[in-house]
Design an enzyme around this catalytic site. Sequence first.
Site, mmCIF file in Angstrom:
data_model
loop_
_atom_site.group_PDB
_atom_site.id
_atom_site.type_symbol
_atom_site.label_atom_id
_atom_site.label_comp_id
_atom_site.label_asym_id
_atom_site.label_seq_id
_atom_site.Cartn_x
_atom_site.Cartn_y
_atom_site.Cartn_z
ATOM 1 N N LYS A 1 0.865 -1.184 0.000
ATOM 2 C CA LYS A 1 0.000 0.000 0.000
ATOM 3 C C LYS A 1 0.892 1.221 0.000
ATOM 4 C CE LYS A 1 -4.380 1.174 0.238
ATOM 5 N NZ LYS A 1 -5.571 0.516 -0.311
ATOM 6 N N ASP B 1 -7.103 4.380 -4.497
ATOM 7 C CA ASP B 1 -7.740 4.260 -3.181
ATOM 8 C C ASP B 1 -8.352 5.640 -2.924
ATOM 9 O OD1 ASP B 1 -7.952 2.423 -0.692
ATOM 10 O OD2 ASP B 1 -7.264 4.268 0.188
HETATM 11 P P1 NDP Z 1 -13.089 7.830 -2.481
HETATM 12 O O1 NDP Z 1 -12.031 8.856 -2.254
HETATM 13 O O2 NDP Z 1 -13.624 7.648 -3.834
HETATM 14 O O3 NDP Z 1 -14.331 8.091 -1.493
HETATM 15 C C1 NDP Z 1 -14.166 8.152 -0.123
HETATM 16 C C2 NDP Z 1 -15.492 8.525 0.492
HETATM 17 O O4 NDP Z 1 -15.372 8.453 1.907
HETATM 18 C C3 NDP Z 1 -15.913 9.948 0.190
HETATM 19 O O5 NDP Z 1 -17.307 10.027 0.188
HETATM 20 C C4 NDP Z 1 -15.306 10.710 1.360
HETATM 21 O O6 NDP Z 1 -15.944 11.946 1.641
HETATM 22 C C5 NDP Z 1 -15.538 9.735 2.485
HETATM 23 N N1 NDP Z 1 -14.523 9.941 3.532
HETATM 24 C C6 NDP Z 1 -13.176 9.908 3.381
HETATM 25 N N2 NDP Z 1 -12.573 10.163 4.540
HETATM 26 C C7 NDP Z 1 -13.570 10.369 5.427
HETATM 27 C C8 NDP Z 1 -13.588 10.663 6.806
HETATM 28 N N3 NDP Z 1 -12.458 10.812 7.500
HETATM 29 N N4 NDP Z 1 -14.798 10.783 7.410
HETATM 30 C C9 NDP Z 1 -15.959 10.639 6.704
HETATM 31 N N5 NDP Z 1 -15.989 10.356 5.403
HETATM 32 C C10 NDP Z 1 -14.823 10.212 4.774
HETATM 33 O O7 NDP Z 1 -12.468 6.451 -1.914
HETATM 34 P P2 NDP Z 1 -12.921 4.966 -2.208
HETATM 35 O O8 NDP Z 1 -14.388 4.914 -2.379
HETATM 36 O O9 NDP Z 1 -12.034 4.427 -3.262
HETATM 37 O O10 NDP Z 1 -12.497 4.230 -0.853
HETATM 38 C C11 NDP Z 1 -13.376 4.140 0.266
HETATM 39 C C12 NDP Z 1 -12.897 3.042 1.192
HETATM 40 O O11 NDP Z 1 -12.867 1.792 0.480
HETATM 41 C C13 NDP Z 1 -11.483 3.196 1.753
HETATM 42 O O12 NDP Z 1 -11.439 2.614 3.038
HETATM 43 C C14 NDP Z 1 -10.643 2.379 0.792
HETATM 44 O O13 NDP Z 1 -9.425 1.964 1.377
HETATM 45 C C15 NDP Z 1 -11.574 1.202 0.568
HETATM 46 N N6 NDP Z 1 -11.316 0.428 -0.643
HETATM 47 C C16 NDP Z 1 -11.340 0.993 -1.869
HETATM 48 C C17 NDP Z 1 -11.135 0.232 -2.997
HETATM 49 C C18 NDP Z 1 -11.283 0.786 -4.370
HETATM 50 O O14 NDP Z 1 -11.266 -0.006 -5.312
HETATM 51 N N7 NDP Z 1 -11.459 2.076 -4.552
HETATM 52 C C19 NDP Z 1 -10.791 -1.212 -2.893
HETATM 53 C C20 NDP Z 1 -10.879 -1.730 -1.544
HETATM 54 C C21 NDP Z 1 -11.104 -0.919 -0.476
HETATM 55 P P3 NDP Z 1 -15.186 13.320 1.268
HETATM 56 O O15 NDP Z 1 -15.303 13.435 -0.217
HETATM 57 O O16 NDP Z 1 -15.933 14.361 2.018
HETATM 58 O O17 NDP Z 1 -13.761 13.169 1.732
#
Ligand code: NDP
Length: 454
Positions: free
Chosen positions: A133, A173
Amino acid sequence: MKKKGKTTRSEVSKFVRGLVRRNPGEPEFHQAVQEVVESVMPVVLDNKKYQDAQILERMTEPDRIIIFRVTWEDDEGNFRANRAWRVQFNNSIGPYKGGMRFHPSVTLSVLKFLGFEQVYKNSLTGLPMGGGKGGSNFNPKGKSDHEVMRFCQSLMIELHRHIGEDTDVPAGDIGVGRREISYMFGQYKRLANRFTGTLTGKGLSFGGSLIRTEATGYGAVYFMQNMLGVKGDSVNGKTAVVSGSGNVALYCIQKLIQEGAKVVTASDSRGFIHDPKGITAEKFAWLKELKEVKRGRIYEYAEKFPEAKFYEGKTPWGIACDLAFPCATQNELHGDDAKKLISNGVKAVAEGANMPSTLDGTRLFLENKILFAPGKAANAGGVAVSGLEQSQNALRIAWSREEVDGRLRDIMKGVHDRSRQYGDDGKGFINYVQGSNIAGFVKVADAMLAYGAV
Ligand code: NDP
């Protein structure tokens, strides 16, 4: 039996104390290791070969960590500096594989937790992928496209020395989507003078895979379907609560709608929206455009659709539902939230995000016999399709949507079945936390044993 439980608990405490001493100030990493060690310690205690090989000590120490400065120029001509890391955790069963995260909250502890989890998740998929990562404390929010491009290019000047299609294959991510991967891949290609599948999540015209964007969210719903299927049930007709509105959350919502569920929430770091009538396919199309194209905020949904309400600074766990999908970030669902979900009658939880539930949240779900799919199992669809992207790149072919989606469904069934195999308590309950941890562990541990002292 009692004595055995006591020995396991004391061995876990002893191990975690040592880990904390060796890795001070890394709470997220401690939390991720504790959860895994609680599951696998009985297996280690039952197998002298694992104890003799110091397998847990070795599996909690990354192979290597690269830390570097990224200097870039903003639109006003000022020099800016950020810190970046790549944690190459374990390559026993394949090249390192795992995303890059750009967010101000990124620390070495967060990346070690994510890299550690990735080792087990990748093993569970059945594909030949090790775990890693990386990321930076760079905040892409509010930056122009050119600023993001200059940052990505500068980061790749250092990172390109450490990655390659047979060495380490980064992906996206939080904060790293198609735009960032494209800038990084463009720079990699220039520096290495090679067109190879060294990053995944690429654009479709230059080696990306169909369904990769959707894979994590779709995969979480496929896993949920498998869990409910064991009970003769399905997501059809269920009310679902989803957190987040990024890549994972959006496609989780889309698949739930397609499978006949009613999704009533979405969120971002500012708060959540509750739409009691449900997010329909039409509303979803608007939401997808808002988040993916306009990079808007979730409160705008409630301005557009008056039947919905925005709750500032709140998370959606107090809303009654059958199914919950935490899809935003780590530690977003605490013990109190788990209690609310349980008292409102939640039947099953699938973690789209990595470690969104705290340890006490997870324990409460398990104690109350709620079907609970941990992130390393439920969100494995993303990395699985990244693996399929690597295969397509190596073969220089592109599979159809149906082909990739079919393989994703099969892989998620495999992840489910492997987790079930080790998590079935024989009394009608499947502990998917234990099952996925043990299934992921055994494959990597056995490879390490075979290599000897490495
Ligand atoms: P994105 O950046 O596309 O979206 C993240 C989302 O979570 C946004 O809505 C964001 O809101 C919100 N968010 C982020 N930080 C916080 C916080 N501290 N408190 C509240 N809301 C928060 O990321 P992903 O959708 O790609 O990833 C989301 C999760 O899934 C992570 O844990 C990632 O590690 C996991 N993941 C992702 C994969 C992928 O293929 N993308 C694969 C496997 C796991 P805002 O815009 O306001 O920051």
